[in-house]
Design an enzyme around this catalytic site. Sequence first.
Site, PDB file in Angstrom:
ATOM      1  N   GLY A  65      54.538 -22.761  41.529  1.00 16.65           N
ATOM      2  CA  GLY A  65      53.749 -22.483  42.723  1.00 16.65           C
ATOM      3  C   GLY A  65      53.921 -21.059  43.220  1.00 16.65           C
ATOM      4  N   HIS A 100      50.130 -16.235  41.889  1.00 14.63           N
ATOM      5  CA  HIS A 100      49.582 -14.878  42.003  1.00 14.63           C
ATOM      6  C   HIS A 100      48.695 -14.613  40.780  1.00 14.63           C
ATOM      7  CE1 HIS A 100      52.635 -14.030  39.040  1.00 14.63           C
ATOM      8  NE2 HIS A 100      53.577 -14.449  39.878  1.00 14.63           N
ATOM      9  N   GLY A 135      49.129 -13.233  38.085  1.00 20.39           N
ATOM     10  CA  GLY A 135      49.737 -13.535  36.784  1.00 20.39           C
ATOM     11  C   GLY A 135      49.494 -14.990  36.403  1.00 20.39           C
ATOM     12  N   HIS A 136      49.705 -15.903  37.349  1.00 20.86           N
ATOM     13  CA  HIS A 136      49.466 -17.332  37.061  1.00 20.86           C
ATOM     14  C   HIS A 136      47.979 -17.590  36.795  1.00 20.86           C
ATOM     15  CE1 HIS A 136      53.163 -17.691  39.684  1.00 20.86           C
ATOM     16  NE2 HIS A 136      53.523 -18.366  38.629  1.00 20.86           N
ATOM     17  N   GLN A 163      66.711 -26.127  37.520  1.00 20.34           N
ATOM     18  CA  GLN A 163      66.804 -24.843  36.818  1.00 20.34           C
ATOM     19  C   GLN A 163      67.349 -23.717  37.702  1.00 20.34           C
ATOM     20  OE1 GLN A 163      62.368 -24.797  36.083  1.00 20.34           O
ATOM     21  NE2 GLN A 163      62.647 -22.598  36.262  1.00 20.34           N
ATOM     22  N   LYS A 199      56.109 -13.024  30.121  1.00 22.13           N
ATOM     23  CA  LYS A 199      57.099 -12.334  30.955  1.00 22.13           C
ATOM     24  C   LYS A 199      58.449 -13.048  30.850  1.00 22.13           C
ATOM     25  CE  LYS A 199      58.292 -11.234  35.627  1.00 22.13           C
ATOM     26  NZ  LYS A 199      59.109 -12.439  35.825  1.00 22.13           N
ATOM     27  N   VAL A 222      50.953  -9.780  33.161  1.00 23.26           N
ATOM     28  CA  VAL A 222      50.026  -9.081  34.068  1.00 23.26           C
ATOM     29  C   VAL A 222      50.867  -8.167  34.955  1.00 23.26           C
ATOM     30  CG1 VAL A 222      48.266  -9.349  35.865  1.00 23.26           C
ATOM     31  CG2 VAL A 222      48.453 -11.037  34.031  1.00 23.26           C
ATOM     32  N   SER A 255      55.338 -11.260  39.626  1.00 20.61           N
ATOM     33  CA  SER A 255      56.317 -12.336  39.734  1.00 20.61           C
ATOM     34  C   SER A 255      56.321 -12.832  41.174  1.00 20.61           C
ATOM     35  CB  SER A 255      57.706 -11.783  39.384  1.00 20.61           C
ATOM     36  OG  SER A 255      58.715 -12.645  39.862  1.00 20.61           O
ATOM     37  N   SER A 256      56.565 -14.125  41.343  1.00 19.68           N
ATOM     38  CA  SER A 256      56.669 -14.660  42.711  1.00 19.68           C
ATOM     39  C   SER A 256      57.804 -13.985  43.460  1.00 19.68           C
ATOM     40  CB  SER A 256      56.919 -16.169  42.673  1.00 19.68           C
ATOM     41  OG  SER A 256      55.828 -16.797  42.069  1.00 19.68           O
TER      42      SER A 256
HETATM   43  O1  PAF Z   1      58.146 -20.382  34.460  1.00 22.63           O
HETATM   44  C1  PAF Z   1      58.205 -21.192  35.412  1.00 22.63           C
HETATM   45  O2  PAF Z   1      57.545 -21.039  36.423  1.00 22.63           O
HETATM   46  C2  PAF Z   1      59.126 -22.404  35.283  1.00 22.63           C
HETATM   47  O3  PAF Z   1      60.291 -22.072  34.605  1.00 22.63           O
HETATM   48  C3  PAF Z   1      58.441 -23.619  34.651  1.00 22.63           C
HETATM   49  C4  PAF Z   1      58.036 -23.360  33.210  1.00 22.63           C
HETATM   50  C5  PAF Z   1      57.225 -24.007  35.468  1.00 22.63           C
HETATM   51  C6  PAF Z   1      59.406 -24.820  34.632  1.00 22.63           C
HETATM   52  O4  PAF Z   1      59.807 -25.160  35.925  1.00 22.63           O
END
Ligand code: PAF
Length: 282
Positions: free
Chosen positions: A32, A35, A37-38, A62, A152, A179, A188-189
């Site tokens: 979430g 930006h 890039g996504h 993570q 990235k 991007v 990047s967020s």
């Molecule tokens: O790259 C990310 O945003 C995260 O590591 C992912 C792949 C969504 C897993 O939580």
Amino acid sequence: MIETFTDLDPLRERVRGWKRDGLRIAFVPTMGNLHAGHFSLVKRARELADRVVASVFVNPTQFGPNEDFARYPRTPQADADGLDAAGCDAMWLPSVETMYPYGVEATVRVQVPGVTSTLEGAHRPGHFDGVATVVSRLFNQVQPDVAVFGRKDYQQLAVVRYMVRDLAFPIEVVGADIVREANGLAMSSRNQYLSAGERAQAAEISRCLAAMAQALRDGQPREAVETQADERLAAAGFVPDYAVVRRPDLTEPAAGETGSMVALIAARLGRTRLIDNLEFTV
Ligand code: PAF
């Protein structure tokens, strides 16, 4: 209009329906706070399939204990609007309880060996276990034909490819280009944690990567190139975790080796940790 799913059964039903109609499904996993890039990943996904599902899930497994899980920005409405505009058909927005029905501590974990032991894996212990764990679940939940990941997070892409092959997920994994902002800063967020001054400063990372690639091409020894990059980043106000050149599989190239390489940097600027990389040929 994009559909948002917070429960697994309706999501599965929708995807099953598309598959019954012979449609190909692409998947873009995200945390979430989306930006450009996504959105470029979603656009790439659109080129590869008939329907696109994106997940928005800030994955607790993570993040390390001292990382930014609690303050990681959560912006689901803006994410839904942006995904809609980018041509996404469905947003998968599970709760932590839906993702980890036995709880985060009691979950089945997926551990990828080898490629996880260096670089991000060494600096963020357990990070890639969390990524592999959540991505394997997301793949089982969404059951896409193809999944798009940003280049990235170079090492993450390698981890996912390893896992997909080893666990025989019937999913094609596609890496999409980085991007960048006009000044070269990789999107990047985490960039939003940067002050205006830091944002300008942060562009030094991409300049440093380009200089590393050029120095290698000019025949300088790899170790010297890495040391210079480290010093350059420190002089520019960063605390570097690493600045290295690796083969595409992230192993260390031999002295004088030619072929495909990748330069990778992770460095802190103030409270923000940034990563970036540049693929090149010597
Ligand atoms: O790259 C990310 O945003 C995260 O590591 C992912 C792949 C969504 C897993 O939580």
